[in-house]
Design a protein around this motif. Structure first.
Motif, PDB file in Angstrom:
ATOM      1  N   ALA A  71      30.671  49.248  22.126  1.00  0.00           N
ATOM      2  CA  ALA A  71      31.997  49.148  22.717  1.00  0.00           C
ATOM      3  C   ALA A  71      31.943  49.522  24.191  1.00  0.00           C
ATOM      4  CB  ALA A  71      32.967  50.057  21.973  1.00  0.00           C
ATOM      5  N   ILE A  72      32.123  48.560  25.040  1.00  0.00           N
ATOM      6  CA  ILE A  72      32.219  48.793  26.475  1.00  0.00           C
ATOM      7  C   ILE A  72      33.701  48.803  26.822  1.00  0.00           C
ATOM      8  CG2 ILE A  72      31.620  47.905  28.753  1.00  0.00           C
ATOM      9  CD1 ILE A  72      29.179  48.811  27.191  1.00  0.00           C
ATOM     10  N   SER A  73      34.111  49.818  27.545  1.00  0.00           N
ATOM     11  CA  SER A  73      35.517  49.986  27.882  1.00  0.00           C
ATOM     12  C   SER A  73      35.860  49.287  29.185  1.00  0.00           C
ATOM     13  CB  SER A  73      35.829  51.473  28.046  1.00  0.00           C
ATOM     14  OG  SER A  73      35.518  52.183  26.888  1.00  0.00           O
ATOM     15  N   THR A  74      37.135  49.173  29.435  1.00  0.00           N
ATOM     16  CA  THR A  74      37.610  48.752  30.743  1.00  0.00           C
ATOM     17  C   THR A  74      37.949  50.021  31.528  1.00  0.00           C
ATOM     18  OG1 THR A  74      39.934  48.689  30.109  1.00  0.00           O
ATOM     19  CG2 THR A  74      38.640  46.661  29.754  1.00  0.00           C
ATOM     20  N   PRO A  75      37.994  49.952  32.855  1.00  0.00           N
ATOM     21  CA  PRO A  75      38.394  51.138  33.618  1.00  0.00           C
ATOM     22  C   PRO A  75      39.766  51.669  33.180  1.00  0.00           C
ATOM     23  CG  PRO A  75      37.425  49.526  35.078  1.00  0.00           C
ATOM     24  CD  PRO A  75      37.568  48.861  33.736  1.00  0.00           C
ATOM     25  N   GLU A  76      40.678  50.775  32.853  1.00  0.00           N
ATOM     26  CA  GLU A  76      42.017  51.207  32.430  1.00  0.00           C
ATOM     27  C   GLU A  76      41.956  52.002  31.130  1.00  0.00           C
ATOM     28  OE1 GLU A  76      41.202  48.064  33.447  1.00  0.00           O
ATOM     29  OE2 GLU A  76      42.195  48.201  35.398  1.00  0.00           O
ATOM     30  N   GLN A  77      41.068  51.588  30.206  1.00  0.00           N
ATOM     31  CA  GLN A  77      40.904  52.330  28.960  1.00  0.00           C
ATOM     32  C   GLN A  77      40.315  53.709  29.223  1.00  0.00           C
ATOM     33  OE1 GLN A  77      38.564  49.282  27.048  1.00  0.00           O
ATOM     34  NE2 GLN A  77      40.181  48.881  25.547  1.00  0.00           N
ATOM     35  N   VAL A  78      39.362  53.792  30.130  1.00  0.00           N
ATOM     36  CA  VAL A  78      38.767  55.083  30.472  1.00  0.00           C
ATOM     37  C   VAL A  78      39.827  55.988  31.090  1.00  0.00           C
ATOM     38  CG1 VAL A  78      37.026  56.262  31.875  1.00  0.00           C
ATOM     39  CG2 VAL A  78      36.450  54.102  30.741  1.00  0.00           C
ATOM     40  N   LEU A  79      40.620  55.442  32.010  1.00  0.00           N
ATOM     41  CA  LEU A  79      41.673  56.245  32.653  1.00  0.00           C
ATOM     42  C   LEU A  79      42.694  56.767  31.642  1.00  0.00           C
ATOM     43  CD1 LEU A  79      42.365  54.170  35.883  1.00  0.00           C
ATOM     44  CD2 LEU A  79      41.455  56.497  35.784  1.00  0.00           C
ATOM     45  N   GLY A  80      42.970  55.986  30.610  1.00  0.00           N
ATOM     46  CA  GLY A  80      43.973  56.367  29.622  1.00  0.00           C
ATOM     47  C   GLY A  80      43.438  57.133  28.431  1.00  0.00           C
ATOM     48  N   ASP A  81      42.155  57.444  28.425  1.00  0.00           N
ATOM     49  CA  ASP A  81      41.549  58.132  27.284  1.00  0.00           C
ATOM     50  C   ASP A  81      42.027  59.586  27.243  1.00  0.00           C
ATOM     51  OD1 ASP A  81      39.938  59.382  25.395  1.00  0.00           O
ATOM     52  OD2 ASP A  81      38.089  58.455  26.088  1.00  0.00           O
ATOM     53  N   PRO A  82      42.773  59.976  26.204  1.00  0.00           N
ATOM     54  CA  PRO A  82      43.282  61.347  26.137  1.00  0.00           C
ATOM     55  C   PRO A  82      42.191  62.386  25.878  1.00  0.00           C
ATOM     56  CG  PRO A  82      43.773  60.180  24.107  1.00  0.00           C
ATOM     57  CD  PRO A  82      43.164  59.176  25.058  1.00  0.00           C
ATOM     58  N   ASN A  83      41.009  61.956  25.489  1.00  0.00           N
ATOM     59  CA  ASN A  83      39.909  62.876  25.190  1.00  0.00           C
ATOM     60  C   ASN A  83      38.948  63.076  26.356  1.00  0.00           C
ATOM     61  OD1 ASN A  83      40.751  63.185  22.446  1.00  0.00           O
ATOM     62  ND2 ASN A  83      39.907  61.160  22.061  1.00  0.00           N
TER      63      ASN A  83
END
Length: 109
Positions: A22-34
């Protein structure tokens, strides 16, 4: 008809590999609560978007066993040069120190 056959063969392979790595998008990384992206970025003297863009190419460990070894080396090979492009003062020791400080608990086996 041949192009449809190629799509029928390639598409399932992409879907399988997409779930395994699973490769994330920058937006997913920014929104990761963990993941405290703002704190990590500040400690590395890069912007949150710069960190998120670089980290989006990383494949996080799913188990404790994956925290070391080839996956760690592969992730470092992606993350470190990308971050160094944003801030040349980041070296391996600094990256390790910051990531260790903000790393969550180890994934379950």
């Amino acid at each position: 008809m041949k192009p449809l056959i190629n799509v029928a063969i390639v598409l399932p392979l992409l879907l399988v590999s997409g779930t395994a790595y699973a490769i994330s998008t920058p937006e997913q990384v920014l929104g990761d609560p963990n993941r405290p992206v703002a704190a990590i970025a500040a400690a590395l003297d890069v912007t949150p978007m710069q960190f998120a863009t670089c980290f989006a190419g990383v494949t996080p460990a799913r188990t404790a066993a994956e925290l070391i070894g080839a996956r760690e080396q592969d992730n470092k090979a992606v993350l470190l040069p990308c971050l160094q492009a944003a801030n040349p003062e980041i070296d391996n020791a600094r990256l390790d120190g910051v990531m260790d400080k903000y790393r969550g608990p180890a994934p379950r086996p």
